[in-house]
Design an enzyme around this catalytic site. Structure first.
Site: not given
Ligand SMILES: CC(C)(COP(=O)(O)OP(=O)(O)OC[C@H]1O[C@@H](n2cnc3c(N)ncnc32)[C@H](O)[C@@H]1OP(=O)(O)O)[C@@H](O)C(=O)NCCC(=O)NCCS
Length: 354
Positions: A246, A299
């Site tokens: 998140h 989710e």
């Molecule tokens: C929700 C979400 C978009 C938040 O993203 P964010 O704050 O931008 O987090 P980041 O993209 O900065 O992630 C940080 C790192 O953790 C990793 N990461 C984050 N969520 C992850 C997950 N669910 N599975 C695997 N790796 C994950 C990312 O790949 C990133 O790695 P990097 O730095 O090597 O690129 C992200 O956690 C995600 O894509 N989750 C899966 C989709 C989901 O469940 N969405 C519903 C949200 S309520």
């Protein structure tokens, strides 16, 4: 500059507060756990709209107004349904909401909230070659949605679970879809346009599009023994595990627990597998990214709850919109009352004229 606007405060709001370190969510002063227990969809909408809408703080009058608006908006269906051929559920909802006019924001807010379940249910039936079921102005919003979809009254336990879900996800600070709605509202484009903007942002897999893929993941894993290897392979391939991570929460999303408890009251065929997969996923994520707390988000148990309420997975994002439209409309009214045109700056990194 902050790519992704992390930590940038772009609005003041009285609507909700997200504490990502402590894992707390407060909706107009009520912890989400209490709101989910004590309010239904109309109740949380009345609370969110308090001070911004003539029916804010008056749940019974708002309930009646939303019921009447469901009936009114259904009149549009014969003209709209032929236009949704070939669109998936969320695209169809986007098209039908876009047909609503921008008029008086107070009336439009009621109409937007009322329209979402009417449109989703009519599209489901249209896809089955069936006529829409007429809304019942006197019914509860969640119960009427389930009845309009299937043609028979839903078990009270299911409509109660759906209400719990709708309240739990009704608002959540300046998330991407709410921000999108507020940007459009800040230009004074109007309520329907702002709500459509919210839905467009919600549709993406990184925001409201995740719960369907959570069920796909459970299906692909199949049995609890297969979970560790499947999850490790996904992470090794550079894919994200849906339902985890998140932008704001660094601990477990408090809404996950509220929904997990609600699912426990239902008969979910997948709950045992889901709990095992959750455990295995948290272990795998901790190993994969020891530097970054990646916990269960809303989710994961949304998928379980909506599945147990017997909704198809392509409806998960539209039903998310059915709850979140309470927050979008409240934010639009708050933006119009207190906000300023949103116009951030960009840093030019291209070539200058010679
Ligand atoms: C929700 C979400 C978009 C938040 O993203 P964010 O704050 O931008 O987090 P980041 O993209 O900065 O992630 C940080 C790192 O953790 C990793 N990461 C984050 N969520 C992850 C997950 N669910 N599975 C695997 N790796 C994950 C990312 O790949 C990133 O790695 P990097 O730095 O090597 O690129 C992200 O956690 C995600 O894509 N989750 C899966 C989709 C989901 O469940 N969405 C519903 C949200 S309520």
């Amino acid at each position: 500059m902050s790519a992704g606007l992390d930590g940038i405060v772009a609005a003041e709001t009285v609507l909700s507060h997200v504490d990502g370190q402590a894992g707390h969510l407060v909706l107009r002063g009520l912890p989400v756990e209490r709101a989910a227990e004590s309010l239904d969809f109309e109740g949380i909408t009345a609370l969110l709209w308090q001070g911004f809408h003539p029916l804010g703080g008056r749940p019974e009058e708002l309930r009646a107004a939303i019921g009447r608006a469901r009936v009114q908006v259904a009149v549009r269906l014969p003209a709209l349904l032929p236009a949704i051929a070939g669109l998936n559920a969320v695209e169809a909802l986007r098209l039908m909401l876009a047909a609503l006019p921008d008029g008086n924001p107070a009336d439009d807010a009621v109409m937007a909230v009322a329209a979402v379940p009417v449109f989703i249910a009519a599209r489901v039936r249209h896809g089955q070659g069936l006529d829409p079921v007429a809304p019942d102005a006197a019914a509860g919003h969640a119960a009427d949605f389930l009845r309009m979809m299937t043609g028979v009254p839903a078990a009270p336990m299911l409509s109660r679970a759906l209400d719990t879900y709708l309240v739990t996800i009704s608002d959540h600070g300046l998330n991407a879809s709410t921000f999108a709605a507020r940007i459009v509202a800040s230009t004074r484009a109007g309520m329907a346009s702002s709500v459509v903007a919210g839905l467009c942002a919600l549709k993406g897999p990184l925001h409201g599009g995740a719960p369907g893929p959570v069920l796909d993941m459970l299906d692909a894993i199949g049995t609890q023994d297969a979970a560790p290897a499947w999850l490790a392979a996904e992470l090794a391939a550079g894919r994200r595990l849906m339902g985890f991570g998140h932008r704001i929460y660094r601990v477990r999303d408090p809404r996950a627990e509220v929904l997990k408890r609600a699912v426990a009251h239902l008969s979910s065929p997948r709950i045992d597998l889901a709990e095992q997969v959750e455990k295995a996923a948290l272990t795998a994520l901790a190993r994969h990214r020891p530097d970054r707390p990646l916990e269960t988000n809303v989710e994961f148990y949304t998928a379980l709850l909506l599945d147990a309420v017997e909704l198809d997975r392509d409806l998960f994002t539209p039903v998310f919109a059915m709850g979140r439209v309470a927050g979008w409309t409240a934010h639009v009214m708050e933006q119009e009352a207190t906000g300023r045109l949103m116009r951030p700056a960009s840093r030019y990194v291209g070539p200058m004229a010679a």
